[in-house]
Enzyme design. Structure first.
Site, PDB file in Angstrom:
ATOM      1  N   VAL A  22       0.826  -1.214   0.000  1.00  0.00           N
ATOM      2  CA  VAL A  22       0.000   0.000   0.000  1.00  0.00           C
ATOM      3  C   VAL A  22       0.856   1.258   0.000  1.00  0.00           C
ATOM      4  O   VAL A  22       0.676   2.157  -0.826  1.00  0.00           O
ATOM      5  CB  VAL A  22      -0.955  -0.022   1.219  1.00  0.00           C
ATOM      6  CG1 VAL A  22      -1.603   1.328   1.450  1.00  0.00           C
ATOM      7  CG2 VAL A  22      -2.022  -1.085   1.012  1.00  0.00           C
ATOM      8  N   GLU A 162      -7.555   2.348   1.907  1.00  0.00           N
ATOM      9  CA  GLU A 162      -7.022   1.993   0.592  1.00  0.00           C
ATOM     10  C   GLU A 162      -7.791   0.792   0.041  1.00  0.00           C
ATOM     11  O   GLU A 162      -8.063  -0.155   0.760  1.00  0.00           O
ATOM     12  CB  GLU A 162      -5.526   1.651   0.749  1.00  0.00           C
ATOM     13  CG  GLU A 162      -4.847   1.284  -0.540  1.00  0.00           C
ATOM     14  CD  GLU A 162      -5.041   2.355  -1.614  1.00  0.00           C
ATOM     15  OE1 GLU A 162      -4.573   3.480  -1.417  1.00  0.00           O
ATOM     16  OE2 GLU A 162      -5.689   2.057  -2.638  1.00  0.00           O
ATOM     17  N   ARG A 165      -6.009  -3.436  -5.290  1.00  0.00           N
ATOM     18  CA  ARG A 165      -5.839  -4.887  -5.342  1.00  0.00           C
ATOM     19  C   ARG A 165      -4.403  -5.180  -5.714  1.00  0.00           C
ATOM     20  O   ARG A 165      -3.904  -4.614  -6.696  1.00  0.00           O
ATOM     21  CB  ARG A 165      -6.755  -5.508  -6.411  1.00  0.00           C
ATOM     22  CG  ARG A 165      -8.219  -5.401  -6.106  1.00  0.00           C
ATOM     23  CD  ARG A 165      -9.042  -5.617  -7.349  1.00  0.00           C
ATOM     24  NE  ARG A 165      -8.881  -4.514  -8.292  1.00  0.00           N
ATOM     25  CZ  ARG A 165      -9.480  -4.436  -9.480  1.00  0.00           C
ATOM     26  NH1 ARG A 165     -10.268  -5.411  -9.885  1.00  0.00           N
ATOM     27  NH2 ARG A 165      -9.279  -3.403 -10.276  1.00  0.00           N
ATOM     28  N   GLU A 166      -3.750  -6.045  -4.953  1.00  0.00           N
ATOM     29  CA  GLU A 166      -2.408  -6.459  -5.361  1.00  0.00           C
ATOM     30  C   GLU A 166      -2.520  -7.058  -6.754  1.00  0.00           C
ATOM     31  O   GLU A 166      -3.527  -7.662  -7.102  1.00  0.00           O
ATOM     32  CB  GLU A 166      -1.849  -7.481  -4.376  1.00  0.00           C
ATOM     33  CG  GLU A 166      -1.429  -6.834  -3.066  1.00  0.00           C
ATOM     34  CD  GLU A 166      -0.975  -7.833  -2.021  1.00  0.00           C
ATOM     35  OE1 GLU A 166      -0.566  -8.942  -2.387  1.00  0.00           O
ATOM     36  OE2 GLU A 166      -1.037  -7.486  -0.825  1.00  0.00           O
ATOM     37  N   ASN A 218     -14.677  -5.207   2.051  1.00  0.00           N
ATOM     38  CA  ASN A 218     -13.944  -6.473   1.978  1.00  0.00           C
ATOM     39  C   ASN A 218     -14.809  -7.644   2.431  1.00  0.00           C
ATOM     40  O   ASN A 218     -14.711  -8.748   1.895  1.00  0.00           O
ATOM     41  CB  ASN A 218     -12.651  -6.400   2.798  1.00  0.00           C
ATOM     42  CG  ASN A 218     -11.495  -5.902   1.946  1.00  0.00           C
ATOM     43  OD1 ASN A 218     -11.668  -5.623   0.758  1.00  0.00           O
ATOM     44  ND2 ASN A 218     -10.321  -5.785   2.527  1.00  0.00           N
ATOM     45  N   GLY A 263     -13.390 -21.868  -6.171  1.00  0.00           N
ATOM     46  CA  GLY A 263     -12.002 -22.315  -6.143  1.00  0.00           C
ATOM     47  C   GLY A 263     -11.605 -22.684  -4.731  1.00  0.00           C
ATOM     48  O   GLY A 263     -12.448 -23.077  -3.927  1.00  0.00           O
ATOM     49  N   CYS A 270      -5.588  -9.457   3.244  1.00  0.00           N
ATOM     50  CA  CYS A 270      -6.689  -8.583   3.666  1.00  0.00           C
ATOM     51  C   CYS A 270      -8.005  -9.286   3.992  1.00  0.00           C
ATOM     52  O   CYS A 270      -8.591  -9.024   5.040  1.00  0.00           O
ATOM     53  CB  CYS A 270      -6.954  -7.545   2.582  1.00  0.00           C
ATOM     54  SG  CYS A 270      -5.591  -6.390   2.422  1.00  0.00           S
ATOM     55  N   ARG A 337       0.736 -14.278   1.836  1.00  0.00           N
ATOM     56  CA  ARG A 337       0.076 -14.175   3.141  1.00  0.00           C
ATOM     57  C   ARG A 337      -1.314 -14.793   3.053  1.00  0.00           C
ATOM     58  O   ARG A 337      -2.089 -14.473   2.178  1.00  0.00           O
ATOM     59  CB  ARG A 337      -0.015 -12.694   3.577  1.00  0.00           C
ATOM     60  CG  ARG A 337       1.337 -12.110   3.958  1.00  0.00           C
ATOM     61  CD  ARG A 337       1.241 -10.644   4.331  1.00  0.00           C
ATOM     62  NE  ARG A 337       1.105  -9.781   3.174  1.00  0.00           N
ATOM     63  CZ  ARG A 337       1.075  -8.444   3.226  1.00  0.00           C
ATOM     64  NH1 ARG A 337       1.160  -7.820   4.392  1.00  0.00           N
ATOM     65  NH2 ARG A 337       0.945  -7.730   2.126  1.00  0.00           N
TER      66      ARG A 337
HETATM   67  N1  LIG Z   1      -1.921  -5.370   0.603  1.00  0.00           N
HETATM   68  C1  LIG Z   1      -3.097  -4.984   0.165  1.00  0.00           C
HETATM   69  O1  LIG Z   1      -3.584  -5.439  -0.877  1.00  0.00           O
HETATM   70  C2  LIG Z   1      -3.887  -3.957   0.922  1.00  0.00           C
HETATM   71  C3  LIG Z   1      -4.960  -3.316   0.286  1.00  0.00           C
HETATM   72  C4  LIG Z   1      -5.694  -2.367   1.009  1.00  0.00           C
HETATM   73  C5  LIG Z   1      -5.363  -2.100   2.324  1.00  0.00           C
HETATM   74  N2  LIG Z   1      -4.319  -2.761   2.922  1.00  0.00           N
HETATM   75  C6  LIG Z   1      -3.995  -2.426   4.294  1.00  0.00           C
HETATM   76  O2  LIG Z   1      -2.892  -1.517   4.273  1.00  0.00           O
HETATM   77  C7  LIG Z   1      -2.007  -1.768   5.375  1.00  0.00           C
HETATM   78  C8  LIG Z   1      -0.624  -2.082   4.857  1.00  0.00           C
HETATM   79  O3  LIG Z   1      -0.678  -3.263   4.091  1.00  0.00           O
HETATM   80  P1  LIG Z   1       0.579  -3.769   3.254  1.00  0.00           P
HETATM   81  O4  LIG Z   1       0.141  -4.986   2.544  1.00  0.00           O
HETATM   82  O5  LIG Z   1       1.161  -2.649   2.480  1.00  0.00           O
HETATM   83  O6  LIG Z   1       1.565  -4.141   4.463  1.00  0.00           O
HETATM   84  P2  LIG Z   1       3.089  -4.542   4.385  1.00  0.00           P
HETATM   85  O7  LIG Z   1       3.353  -5.366   5.578  1.00  0.00           O
HETATM   86  O8  LIG Z   1       3.411  -5.057   3.024  1.00  0.00           O
HETATM   87  O9  LIG Z   1       3.863  -3.156   4.524  1.00  0.00           O
HETATM   88  C9  LIG Z   1       3.987  -2.440   5.717  1.00  0.00           C
HETATM   89  C10 LIG Z   1       5.364  -1.768   5.695  1.00  0.00           C
HETATM   90  O10 LIG Z   1       5.446  -0.829   6.755  1.00  0.00           O
HETATM   91  C11 LIG Z   1       6.746  -0.884   7.311  1.00  0.00           C
HETATM   92  N3  LIG Z   1       6.678  -0.272   8.638  1.00  0.00           N
HETATM   93  C12 LIG Z   1       5.953  -0.700   9.706  1.00  0.00           C
HETATM   94  N4  LIG Z   1       6.089   0.177  10.734  1.00  0.00           N
HETATM   95  C13 LIG Z   1       6.899   1.180  10.287  1.00  0.00           C
HETATM   96  C14 LIG Z   1       7.398   2.366  10.878  1.00  0.00           C
HETATM   97  N5  LIG Z   1       7.081   2.722  12.139  1.00  0.00           N
HETATM   98  N6  LIG Z   1       8.221   3.148  10.143  1.00  0.00           N
HETATM   99  C15 LIG Z   1       8.548   2.806   8.885  1.00  0.00           C
HETATM  100  N7  LIG Z   1       8.099   1.686   8.268  1.00  0.00           N
HETATM  101  C16 LIG Z   1       7.278   0.896   8.964  1.00  0.00           C
HETATM  102  C17 LIG Z   1       7.073  -2.352   7.277  1.00  0.00           C
HETATM  103  O11 LIG Z   1       8.475  -2.598   7.382  1.00  0.00           O
HETATM  104  C18 LIG Z   1       6.514  -2.757   5.904  1.00  0.00           C
HETATM  105  O12 LIG Z   1       7.471  -2.580   4.876  1.00  0.00           O
HETATM  106  C19 LIG Z   1      -2.664  -2.892   6.177  1.00  0.00           C
HETATM  107  O13 LIG Z   1      -3.481  -2.337   7.156  1.00  0.00           O
HETATM  108  C20 LIG Z   1      -3.532  -3.594   5.144  1.00  0.00           C
HETATM  109  O14 LIG Z   1      -4.630  -4.255   5.728  1.00  0.00           O
HETATM  110  C21 LIG Z   1      -3.576  -3.671   2.247  1.00  0.00           C
END
Ligand SMILES: NC(=O)c1ccc[n+]([C@@H]2O[C@H](COP(=O)([O-])OP(=O)(O)OC[C@H]3O[C@@H](n4cnc5c(N)ncnc54)[C@H](O)[C@@H]3O)[C@@H](O)[C@H]2O)c1
Length: 458
Positions: A22, A162, A165-166, A218, A263, A270, A337
């Site tokens: 994100v 956010e 979608r990945e 979601n 599937g 998420c 994940r």
């Molecule tokens: N992945 C998705 O498709 C998606 C979509 C929508 C919303 N979200 C939400 O967005 C959020 C982030 O998801 P993500 O998949 O990007 O997570 P992620 O784990 O891939 O990324 C989080 C990043 O934040 C960094 N981090 C954590 N604490 C920190 C700090 N204090 N200072 C600097 N860096 C720090 C971590 O090292 C990591 O690189 C979650 O709440 C998730 O539910 C994810």
């Protein structure tokens, strides 16, 4: 692919905390819109990769945007929050909110980031929470931030969930169905909303509603997938074909075809987490959410069903060799994940099978030793093959080669990528969950016959 770059209402200095799927996408895309973005990442390996101008995650189009942003000077990466916050108008919190065992999310990364940002602020600052959080979290972060901020510094926390979608994150950023901004005062909401182009669909609301929009969205997507899997299970009992049934259901414009595929169930970072979060939010307040809970239950069943079908087909799994093709939770990403494919591998191992795997991109450390360099080597000497992720390259597998490399002939195609007729022609026994062959003297025929004849026999 070059996306249109509409102009935001204003150009600003932005700090993004967390360079994951994100945060990194938001940072690179905000820079492409013309903002000056400093992205803070505390993982040193990840930061080093970013500073070389490379993406630490597999996300189509992201590398090019990172390179563009860095060479324009609008995008930079740092490990120190103090480098990024003092100049920022808005700080986005994009850190992880992983699930706890009780269904609630673990908000410790978020609380730490909020505290660090507030402490580093030298003037008034808007903090926008992009991480997915339960309702009330932004207000909690507001209180924590006020506590951490220096004298005279005013922190205003907004919600800006956010929806990307990945695998299509960049495209989703530039073509949003909606941008949601939740704030409890007009100025804070406008400060976040104005970072986006005015032609993008925007919903402004209060913080709790904004947080709940993400959870509810979601959950609805998860309910659709689980409903599709429930119907697919019924198809097997009825002797119908789930692919046709669901295609027909999805053609109804009120329903739509997306997220209506059957599937091995939903996965990724998420859906399970956010549905569990919604259920836990309700439960903590004495309100039950049975539809959301059912989506989770059916998902657990859908994952187990693949392994059960294989066991039924082979007699027993103990001592067999099974190839699992696909490890990512969906095609187009390296994210594993909560991946159904990984659950399938773990369950096969637990039931005494030896497993070999292949995925074009994903490489989970825990099962790396099972991974083969290509699909044909993975299926070599296998008693059965499970196709667990719908990578397009699996649709192009040469079924003759597949058959001759295998020891057995069973292929469970959980994602419907193979041409079953072509596979059957070369002697493969393809099992497609959700599809069964109708036979005439089946209860679904006999019962209506009896009901139809009731009047005659009475
Ligand atoms: N992945 C998705 O498709 C998606 C979509 C929508 C919303 N979200 C939400 O967005 C959020 C982030 O998801 P993500 O998949 O990007 O997570 P992620 O784990 O891939 O990324 C989080 C990043 O934040 C960094 N981090 C954590 N604490 C920190 C700090 N204090 N200072 C600097 N860096 C720090 C971590 O090292 C990591 O690189 C979650 O709440 C998730 O539910 C994810």
């Amino acid at each position: 692919m070059q996306h249109p770059r509409p102009t935001p209402k204003r150009r600003a200095d932005i700090c993004v905390v967390g360079a994951g799927y994100v945060g990194l996408t938001a940072a690179a895309c905000f820079a492409a819109l013309g903002h000056r973005v400093r992205c803070v990442e505390h993982d040193e390996d990840r930061l080093a990769t970013l500073r070389r101008g490379e993406s630490p995650i597999y996300e189509p189009g992201l590398d090019a945007l990172i390179e563009e942003g860095m060479s324009s000077g609008r995008l930079s990466f740092t490990g120190a929050i103090d480098d990024a916050v003092p100049d920022a108008d808005v700080a986005f919190l994009c850190v992880g909110t992983p699930p706890r065992a009780d269904g609630h999310p673990d908000l410790r990364q978020l609380a730490a980031a909020a505290g660090q940002v507030a402490a580093a602020a030298t003037g008034d600052l808007v903090v926008a929470v992009k991480s997915t959080v339960p309702p009330g979290t932004c207000e909690a972060m507001q209180l924590l931030s006020e506590e951490a901020a220096g004298p005279g510094v005013r922190i205003s926390v907004a919600s800006n969930p956010e929806f990307l979608r990945e695998s299509q994150a960049v495209s989703d950023f530039f073509h949003p169905d909606r941008v949601v901004v939740g704030a409890d005062d007009e100025a804070t909401g406008s400060s976040v909303a104005s970072l986006y182009p005015s032609e993008w669909p925007m919903l402004r609301c209060d913080r709790r509603s904004s947080e709940l929009i993400k959870y509810a969205s979601n959950t609805f997507l998860a309910v659709k997938i689980s409903f599709a899997n429930e119907v697919a299970g019924l198809c097997e009992h009825v002797g119908a074909d789930a692919a046709s049934v669901l295609a027909g259901v999805g053609m109804d414009q009120r329903i739509g075809p997306s997220f209506l595929g059957h599937g091995p169930g939903f996965g990724g970072s998420c859906l399970t987490k956010d549905v569990s979060g919604l259920v836990a939010t309700g439960a903590a307040l004495g309100f039950s959410t049975p539809v959301a809970q059912a989506a989770l239950d059916i998902n657990t069943w859908a994952r187990g069903r693949v392994v059960d079908q294989l066991a039924t087909s082979l007699g027993s799994l103990a001592g067999t060799r099974i190839a699992v093709l696909g490890l990512a939770f969906k095609p187009g990403t390296d994210d594993v994940r909560d991946s159904p494919a990984v659950t399938i591998v773990e369950r096969l191992l637990a039931r005494g099978a030896s497993v070999s795997t292949f995925d074009p991109v994903a490489d989970p450390a825990a099962i790396r030793h099972l991974k083969q360099p290509d699909a044909y080597r993975a299926v070599s000497d296998a008693d059965a093959v499970v196709i667990a992720t719908a990578w397009p390259e699996f649709a192009l597998l040469d079924v003759v080669r597949l058959h001759s490399a295998m020891r057995g002939r069973v292929v469970v195609d959980t994602v419907g990528v193979l041409d079953p007729a072509a596979a059957a022609r070369v002697g493969l026994d393809v099992i497609i969950p959700g599809r069964s062959t109708p036979d005439t003297f089946h209860p679904v025929v006999v019962s209506p016959l009896e009901w139809a004849l009731d009047a005659v026999l009475a």
